[in-house]
Scaffold this motif. Structure first.
Motif, PDB file in Angstrom:
ATOM      1  N   MET A 247      70.972  23.696  14.503  1.00 26.53           N
ATOM      2  CA  MET A 247      71.183  24.745  15.491  1.00 26.53           C
ATOM      3  C   MET A 247      71.106  26.132  14.849  1.00 26.53           C
ATOM      4  O   MET A 247      70.479  27.055  15.389  1.00 26.53           O
ATOM      5  CB  MET A 247      72.546  24.547  16.164  1.00 26.53           C
ATOM      6  CG  MET A 247      72.859  25.557  17.243  1.00 26.53           C
ATOM      7  SD  MET A 247      74.420  25.179  18.092  1.00 26.53           S
ATOM      8  CE  MET A 247      75.580  25.263  16.716  1.00 26.53           C
ATOM      9  N   ARG A 248      71.712  26.267  13.665  1.00 22.33           N
ATOM     10  CA  ARG A 248      71.750  27.572  13.007  1.00 22.33           C
ATOM     11  C   ARG A 248      70.367  28.036  12.577  1.00 22.33           C
ATOM     12  O   ARG A 248      70.025  29.220  12.720  1.00 22.33           O
ATOM     13  CB  ARG A 248      72.702  27.507  11.800  1.00 22.33           C
ATOM     14  CG  ARG A 248      72.730  28.753  10.939  1.00 22.33           C
ATOM     15  CD  ARG A 248      73.981  28.807  10.080  1.00 22.33           C
ATOM     16  NE  ARG A 248      74.251  27.551   9.390  1.00 22.33           N
ATOM     17  CZ  ARG A 248      73.701  27.200   8.224  1.00 22.33           C
ATOM     18  NH1 ARG A 248      72.829  28.009   7.635  1.00 22.33           N
ATOM     19  NH2 ARG A 248      74.021  26.050   7.646  1.00 22.33           N
ATOM     20  N   TRP A 249      69.535  27.122  12.053  1.00 24.53           N
ATOM     21  CA  TRP A 249      68.218  27.536  11.599  1.00 24.53           C
ATOM     22  C   TRP A 249      67.263  27.798  12.760  1.00 24.53           C
ATOM     23  O   TRP A 249      66.409  28.692  12.668  1.00 24.53           O
ATOM     24  CB  TRP A 249      67.645  26.530  10.621  1.00 24.53           C
ATOM     25  CG  TRP A 249      68.218  26.702   9.248  1.00 24.53           C
ATOM     26  CD1 TRP A 249      69.254  26.017   8.685  1.00 24.53           C
ATOM     27  CD2 TRP A 249      67.817  27.681   8.280  1.00 24.53           C
ATOM     28  NE1 TRP A 249      69.523  26.494   7.425  1.00 24.53           N
ATOM     29  CE2 TRP A 249      68.650  27.515   7.144  1.00 24.53           C
ATOM     30  CE3 TRP A 249      66.840  28.672   8.249  1.00 24.53           C
ATOM     31  CZ2 TRP A 249      68.534  28.303   6.006  1.00 24.53           C
ATOM     32  CZ3 TRP A 249      66.709  29.461   7.102  1.00 24.53           C
ATOM     33  CH2 TRP A 249      67.549  29.270   6.009  1.00 24.53           C
ATOM     34  N   PHE A 250      67.411  27.070  13.861  1.00 25.97           N
ATOM     35  CA  PHE A 250      66.625  27.424  15.049  1.00 25.97           C
ATOM     36  C   PHE A 250      67.024  28.813  15.531  1.00 25.97           C
ATOM     37  O   PHE A 250      66.158  29.647  15.836  1.00 25.97           O
ATOM     38  CB  PHE A 250      66.847  26.401  16.167  1.00 25.97           C
ATOM     39  CG  PHE A 250      66.107  26.745  17.437  1.00 25.97           C
ATOM     40  CD1 PHE A 250      64.807  26.310  17.642  1.00 25.97           C
ATOM     41  CD2 PHE A 250      66.703  27.520  18.429  1.00 25.97           C
ATOM     42  CE1 PHE A 250      64.108  26.645  18.800  1.00 25.97           C
ATOM     43  CE2 PHE A 250      66.022  27.863  19.584  1.00 25.97           C
ATOM     44  CZ  PHE A 250      64.715  27.416  19.779  1.00 25.97           C
ATOM     45  N   GLN A 251      68.322  29.071  15.597  1.00 26.34           N
ATOM     46  CA  GLN A 251      68.801  30.377  16.037  1.00 26.34           C
ATOM     47  C   GLN A 251      68.314  31.481  15.106  1.00 26.34           C
ATOM     48  O   GLN A 251      67.977  32.584  15.554  1.00 26.34           O
ATOM     49  CB  GLN A 251      70.325  30.371  16.085  1.00 26.34           C
ATOM     50  CG  GLN A 251      70.945  31.648  16.647  1.00 26.34           C
ATOM     51  CD  GLN A 251      70.807  31.757  18.150  1.00 26.34           C
ATOM     52  OE1 GLN A 251      71.321  30.934  18.897  1.00 26.34           O
ATOM     53  NE2 GLN A 251      70.097  32.787  18.604  1.00 26.34           N
ATOM     54  N   ARG A 252      68.273  31.198  13.811  1.00 29.91           N
ATOM     55  CA  ARG A 252      67.821  32.200  12.849  1.00 29.91           C
ATOM     56  C   ARG A 252      66.365  32.585  13.097  1.00 29.91           C
ATOM     57  O   ARG A 252      66.002  33.760  13.064  1.00 29.91           O
ATOM     58  CB  ARG A 252      67.989  31.672  11.427  1.00 29.91           C
ATOM     59  CG  ARG A 252      67.669  32.675  10.335  1.00 29.91           C
ATOM     60  CD  ARG A 252      68.173  32.187   8.993  1.00 29.91           C
ATOM     61  NE  ARG A 252      67.897  33.159   7.936  1.00 29.91           N
ATOM     62  CZ  ARG A 252      68.382  33.064   6.702  1.00 29.91           C
ATOM     63  NH1 ARG A 252      69.161  32.048   6.367  1.00 29.91           N
ATOM     64  NH2 ARG A 252      68.073  33.975   5.793  1.00 29.91           N
ATOM     65  N   GLY A 253      65.515  31.592  13.343  1.00 26.60           N
ATOM     66  CA  GLY A 253      64.132  31.894  13.673  1.00 26.60           C
ATOM     67  C   GLY A 253      64.011  32.650  14.979  1.00 26.60           C
ATOM     68  O   GLY A 253      63.199  33.578  15.109  1.00 26.60           O
ATOM     69  N   PHE A 254      64.833  32.273  15.937  1.00 30.37           N
ATOM     70  CA  PHE A 254      64.805  32.927  17.249  1.00 30.37           C
ATOM     71  C   PHE A 254      65.244  34.383  17.146  1.00 30.37           C
ATOM     72  O   PHE A 254      64.653  35.277  17.762  1.00 30.37           O
ATOM     73  CB  PHE A 254      65.714  32.166  18.219  1.00 30.37           C
ATOM     74  CG  PHE A 254      65.660  32.663  19.628  1.00 30.37           C
ATOM     75  CD1 PHE A 254      64.743  32.152  20.533  1.00 30.37           C
ATOM     76  CD2 PHE A 254      66.547  33.641  20.067  1.00 30.37           C
ATOM     77  CE1 PHE A 254      64.686  32.613  21.841  1.00 30.37           C
ATOM     78  CE2 PHE A 254      66.512  34.110  21.367  1.00 30.37           C
ATOM     79  CZ  PHE A 254      65.573  33.595  22.261  1.00 30.37           C
ATOM     80  N   ASP A 255      66.275  34.631  16.358  1.00 34.39           N
ATOM     81  CA  ASP A 255      66.799  36.000  16.243  1.00 34.39           C
ATOM     82  C   ASP A 255      65.848  36.907  15.483  1.00 34.39           C
ATOM     83  O   ASP A 255      65.711  38.098  15.807  1.00 34.39           O
ATOM     84  CB  ASP A 255      68.164  35.988  15.544  1.00 34.39           C
ATOM     85  CG  ASP A 255      69.257  35.370  16.397  1.00 34.39           C
ATOM     86  OD1 ASP A 255      69.079  35.287  17.634  1.00 34.39           O
ATOM     87  OD2 ASP A 255      70.283  34.953  15.822  1.00 34.39           O
ATOM     88  N   SER A 256      65.198  36.389  14.450  1.00 37.01           N
ATOM     89  CA  SER A 256      64.373  37.223  13.569  1.00 37.01           C
ATOM     90  C   SER A 256      62.912  37.307  14.008  1.00 37.01           C
ATOM     91  O   SER A 256      62.282  38.373  13.928  1.00 37.01           O
ATOM     92  CB  SER A 256      64.437  36.700  12.139  1.00 37.01           C
ATOM     93  OG  SER A 256      63.785  35.439  12.045  1.00 37.01           O
ATOM     94  N   GLY A 257      62.362  36.179  14.415  1.00 39.47           N
ATOM     95  CA  GLY A 257      60.941  36.138  14.738  1.00 39.47           C
ATOM     96  C   GLY A 257      60.064  36.295  13.512  1.00 39.47           C
ATOM     97  O   GLY A 257      58.864  36.551  13.633  1.00 39.47           O
ATOM     98  N   GLN A 258      60.632  36.095  12.320  1.00 41.09           N
ATOM     99  CA  GLN A 258      59.910  36.325  11.073  1.00 41.09           C
ATOM    100  C   GLN A 258      59.890  35.071  10.211  1.00 41.09           C
ATOM    101  O   GLN A 258      60.931  34.429  10.007  1.00 41.09           O
ATOM    102  CB  GLN A 258      60.567  37.464  10.280  1.00 41.09           C
ATOM    103  CG  GLN A 258      60.625  38.789  11.002  1.00 41.09           C
ATOM    104  CD  GLN A 258      59.241  39.408  11.202  1.00 41.09           C
ATOM    105  OE1 GLN A 258      58.362  39.264  10.331  1.00 41.09           O
ATOM    106  NE2 GLN A 258      59.055  40.094  12.311  1.00 41.09           N
ATOM    107  N   MET A 259      58.723  34.724   9.660  1.00 42.23           N
ATOM    108  CA  MET A 259      58.629  33.573   8.775  1.00 42.23           C
ATOM    109  C   MET A 259      59.457  33.768   7.510  1.00 42.23           C
ATOM    110  O   MET A 259      59.978  32.801   6.954  1.00 42.23           O
ATOM    111  CB  MET A 259      57.167  33.304   8.409  1.00 42.23           C
ATOM    112  CG  MET A 259      56.311  32.816   9.569  1.00 42.23           C
ATOM    113  SD  MET A 259      54.607  32.425   9.069  1.00 42.23           S
ATOM    114  CE  MET A 259      54.888  30.953   8.061  1.00 42.23           C
ATOM    115  N   SER A 260      59.600  35.004   7.075  1.00 42.00           N
ATOM    116  CA  SER A 260      60.360  35.279   5.856  1.00 42.00           C
ATOM    117  C   SER A 260      61.825  34.907   6.005  1.00 42.00           C
ATOM    118  O   SER A 260      62.517  34.679   5.007  1.00 42.00           O
ATOM    119  CB  SER A 260      60.241  36.762   5.487  1.00 42.00           C
ATOM    120  OG  SER A 260      60.698  37.591   6.552  1.00 42.00           O
ATOM    121  N   ALA A 261      62.304  34.837   7.237  1.00 42.95           N
ATOM    122  CA  ALA A 261      63.699  34.473   7.490  1.00 42.95           C
ATOM    123  C   ALA A 261      63.906  32.961   7.433  1.00 42.95           C
ATOM    124  O   ALA A 261      65.034  32.495   7.537  1.00 42.95           O
ATOM    125  CB  ALA A 261      64.148  35.007   8.842  1.00 42.95           C
TER     126      ALA A 261
END
Length: 313
Positions: free
Chosen positions: A291-305
């Motif tokens: 859940m946390r890593w999906f949210q991280r991608g969703f919040d940032s929109g950046q591959m670097s994240a």
């Protein structure tokens, strides 16, 4: 998710109803099977060893009757799929038409795939690279891929060997009923996660992992597999971000994806199936991690994240 009326991808191969050729085989994803005509003693023979005249006449009549029905027995004898008439694909092959609900699901998957194409084409182009779009193969029962035979019990999977995502859409019934993860955006998350593995294949993550895994113990390979899976979740979140920016998300969509990520975490699955957890056997990540890593991608929109390979996860 608002999807009707939007572009559908042309990279969908509908193999529902087709029987994988080549006989029975094993699969790293699960047991699968193909269609094989019996050999050896097959056929009706008379005492002299040849077919009787009456049998020949019967077979000729049967051949033309089946041809009239649209079934080519020569194709069957050559090991090709057996399909019923009237269900044409764009490439001329035949697949069965499912129920109205199944056809709507197919249209939805084709639309989600198109949205992932738009997202990753844009991201790759911004980096001066070209995104190579994957194929989505819809099947039922079992299917043959470059990674071997797979059954519906395998669940959705991505095969690096042919760069295709394989999906038996009945999985979504199980996702809703068994895992309490209903909703169209939960279903979209599943496809976006598998496309995330395709992105990993293109940028070299999967080839490197497969090479390293040969020198790892099972525990070490499981730990590295978790990092691979969590990055695919993060990449799915990036797609979710771009979808939100298009104004396609409806109220509750994000929660559906996060709930799906939670329900298929290793710890949650093991608790549900056996009543206890064995962390050493985890290979996809805990519910909290997914859940946390999906949210991280969703919040940032950046591959670097989405660097799950540096530091703790």
């Amino acid at each position: 998710m608002e999807w009707k009326g939007r572009r559908q991808s042309g990279n969908v191969e509908d193999q529902r109803g087709a029987r994988p050729g080549g006989g029975l085989g094993g699969s790293p994803f699960g047991r699968g099977g193909g269609f094989r005509l019996p050999g050896g003693g097959g056929g009706v023979r008379r005492a002299g060893g040849g077919l009787s005249f009456g049998t020949i006449i019967f077979l000729v009549i049967l051949y033309f009757v089946l041809r009239a029905m649209g079934i080519d027995m020569l194709q069957v004898l050559e090991g090709g799929p057996v399909n019923m008439p009237g269900f044409e694909q764009s490439d001329g092959s035949q697949v069965p038409q499912g129920s109205a609900e199944e056809e709507e699901m197919k249209a939805f998957m084709a639309t989600v795939l198109a949205e992932t194409e738009d997202t990753w084409n844009g991201i790759f182009q911004a980096s001066g690279e070209q995104y190579q779009e994957p194929k989505l193969v819809l099947f039922d029962g079992s299917v043959r891929s470059a990674c071997g035979f797979a059954s519906a019990a395998s669940g959705p999977f991505y095969c690096p060997g042919d760069r295709k995502v394989y999906l038996d859409m009945s999985f979504f019934d199980e996702l809703a009923q068994k895992f309490d993860a209903a909703g169209d955006f939960a279903q979209a998350y599943v496809l976006a996660h598998e496309v995330g593995h395709h992105v990993q294949n293109l940028i070299g993550v999967l080839p490197k992992f497969n090479q390293m895994r040969q020198r790892m113990s099972e525990v070490e390979a499981n730990q590295m597999s978790i990092r691979v899976e969590l990055q695919a979740d993060c990449f799915a979140g990036i797609w979710g971000k771009y979808t939100e920016q298009k104004g396609l998300l409806e109220r509750g969509d994000l929660e559906e994806a996060l709930n799906a990520a939670t329900q298929i975490g290793d710890d949650t699955l093991q608790k549900r199936m056996q009543g206890y957890v064995v962390p050493e056997s985890f290979n996809h990540g805990t519910s909290e991690q997914r859940m946390r890593w999906f949210q991280r991608g969703f919040d940032s929109g950046q591959m670097s994240a989405c660097d799950t390979f540096s530091g703790s996860i």
